[in-house]
Design an enzyme around this catalytic site. Structure first.
Site, PDB file in Angstrom:
ATOM      1  N   VAL A  67       0.836  -1.199   0.000  1.00 59.61           N
ATOM      2  CA  VAL A  67       0.000   0.000   0.000  1.00 59.61           C
ATOM      3  C   VAL A  67       0.873   1.253   0.000  1.00 59.61           C
ATOM      4  O   VAL A  67       1.968   1.268   0.558  1.00 59.61           O
ATOM      5  CB  VAL A  67      -0.963  -0.019   1.215  1.00 59.61           C
ATOM      6  CG1 VAL A  67      -0.215   0.072   2.529  1.00 59.61           C
ATOM      7  CG2 VAL A  67      -2.005   1.072   1.118  1.00 59.61           C
ATOM      8  N   CYS A  68       0.365   2.290  -0.670  1.00 54.58           N
ATOM      9  CA  CYS A  68       0.938   3.639  -0.598  1.00 54.58           C
ATOM     10  C   CYS A  68      -0.241   4.599  -0.501  1.00 54.58           C
ATOM     11  O   CYS A  68      -1.318   4.210  -0.051  1.00 54.58           O
ATOM     12  CB  CYS A  68       1.837   3.927  -1.800  1.00 54.58           C
ATOM     13  SG  CYS A  68       0.975   4.032  -3.387  1.00 54.58           S
ATOM     14  N   ARG A  69      -0.076   5.838  -0.894  1.00 51.85           N
ATOM     15  CA  ARG A  69      -1.169   6.801  -0.767  1.00 51.85           C
ATOM     16  C   ARG A  69      -2.307   6.497  -1.736  1.00 51.85           C
ATOM     17  O   ARG A  69      -3.463   6.462  -1.345  1.00 51.85           O
ATOM     18  CB  ARG A  69      -0.660   8.225  -0.980  1.00 51.85           C
ATOM     19  CG  ARG A  69      -1.771   9.260  -0.852  1.00 51.85           C
ATOM     20  CD  ARG A  69      -1.287  10.697  -0.951  1.00 51.85           C
ATOM     21  NE  ARG A  69      -0.233  10.873  -1.902  1.00 51.85           N
ATOM     22  CZ  ARG A  69       0.838  11.644  -1.697  1.00 51.85           C
ATOM     23  NH1 ARG A  69       0.974  12.314  -0.586  1.00 51.85           N
ATOM     24  NH2 ARG A  69       1.761  11.760  -2.626  1.00 51.85           N
TER      25      ARG A  69
END
Length: 116
Positions: A67-69
């Site tokens: 996950v990232c933004r």
């Protein structure tokens, strides 16, 4: 492993709201430190994307939900991890989608978590 064998991306809609991290998976958050500090998934492992090649020993042994933004950095991390022999799936929409779905987040020092 050819492209057809690559694990598919997941969206927040694919997750069980009662237990959003799929069984057998660990969450890998590849955002920068300030983004992590603002809010993250409880129990996630934090390794910023730029540090990932040097910190493979810090990765959990489970399959990875990356996950990232919003999903761009995690997509790159997922492709690299799968190419390097790991089993990783990208969370399309990232922490923005996770937060919008009202899924659990935490922040350090008792602050209210948010997505930076």
């Amino acid at each position: 492993m050819d492209d057809l064998d690559q694990p598919s991306d997941l969206t927040v809609g694919d997750l069980d709201p009662a237990a959003p991290v799929p069984a057998g998976h660990a969450v890998l958050d590849v955002r920068e430190q300030d983004e992590w500090d603002a809010g993250h998934i409880p129990g996630a492992v934090h390794i910023p994307l730029g540090e990932l090649p040097d910190r493979l020993d810090d990765l959990p042994e489970e399959d990875l939900l990356v996950v990232c933004r919003s999903g761009g950095r995690s997509m790159r991390a997922t492709a690299w991890l799968n190419h390097s022999g790991f089993t990783a799936r990208n969370l399309d929409g990232g922490m923005h989608a996770w937060g919008a779905a009202g899924l659990a987040m935490t922040a350090d020092e008792g602050r209210d978590p948010y997505v930076l």
